[in-house]
Design an enzyme around this catalytic site. Structure first.
Site, PDB file in Angstrom:
ATOM      1  CG  ASP A 164      -3.080 -47.452 -48.649  1.00 17.46           C
ATOM      2  OD1 ASP A 164      -2.261 -46.841 -49.367  1.00 17.46           O
ATOM      3  OD2 ASP A 164      -3.211 -47.218 -47.429  1.00 17.46           O
ATOM      4  CE  LYS A 182      -1.266 -44.273 -47.511  1.00 20.20           C
ATOM      5  NZ  LYS A 182      -1.502 -45.159 -46.347  1.00 20.20           N
ATOM      6  CB  CYS A 232      -5.652 -44.931 -46.285  1.00 20.17           C
ATOM      7  SG  CYS A 232      -4.532 -45.536 -44.984  1.00 20.17           S
TER       8      CYS A 232
END
Ligand code: VGL
Ligand code: ZN
Length: 207
Positions: free
Chosen positions: A12, A110, A155
């Site tokens: 991310d 995702k 994450c």
């Protein structure tokens, strides 16, 4: 374990998580050059992108009377509500411009289901819907995962724990990550990762 079994998982590294973004992680941009240097030492590099539809269930704006960082209960468990972030196709969802990973082989997106969040790159927050990443890594014989990126306590942590549960050898590169640190979430994340058998190193061990 040979080098051929190692994969760098870059989590991310997107504009919305960098300073100036809608869910900025303090100092998040500082890890970009570290990740670029680390990636040069990996044959296999996989990148993730948080990739939400507009009006996603994890956004505070999707719930009347709720504010960012409030908690709610969803059918799959407690959910932190976030500012709108990483909306599919927006500049905020784009990878950091200075990320230099031309040899990255897969981008996993995702959090794309409207009603399920997914901090983890492996398993959505319902703990039942896989992203497909475990199968991809297994088919390629990539059994040793080195994780870095944003955010350490969401994450990165959830991805590392799920990967360990799925049987991968997992190491988090601490100084190649930065945290959101909501109410002690960073300390809790390291404890949970340790409990799951995730190793913790500094980038200097690899560079
Ligand atoms: C993340 C909060 C919401 C992360 C993603 O990348 O750590 N955190 N969505
Ligand atoms: Zn998100």
């Amino acid at each position: 374990m040979t080098d051929a079994a190692r994969v760098l998982l870059v989590v991310d590294m997107q504009n919305d998580f960098l300073p100036g973004g809608s869910l900025a992680v303090a100092d998040g941009d500082a890890v970009v050059p570290v990740i670029n240097r680390l990636a040069a030492g990996f044959q296999a590099v996989v990148v993730t992108q948080d990739w939400h539809p507009a009006g996603h269930i994890s956004f505070a704006s999707s719930h009347d009377g709720k504010a960012p960082f409030d908690m709610i209960d969803l059918p799959y468990g407690p959910q932190v509500l976030w500012p709108d972030h990483c909306v599919q196709g927006t500049e905020g969802a784009a990878l950091a411009a200075d990320l230099d990973l031309p040899h990255a082989q897969l981008i996993v997106r995702k959090g794309h289901h409207q009603h399920i969040d997914s901090y983890s790159a492996f398993m959505e927050a319902d703990k039942a819907t896989p992203t497909g990443l475990a199968g991809y890594l297994r088919e390629r014989g990539l059994t040793e995962i080195f994780a870095c990126g944003l955010a350490t306590d969401f994450c990165v942590s959830w991805s590392a724990q799920d990967a360990a549960k799925a049987g991968f050898a997992v190491t988090v590169i601490e100084d190649a990550c930065r945290a959101i640190d909501l109410d002690g979430s960073l300390e809790a994340a390291w404890a949970a990762m340790e409990g799951a058998g995730v190793k913790r190193i500094q980038s200097s061990a690899l560079l």
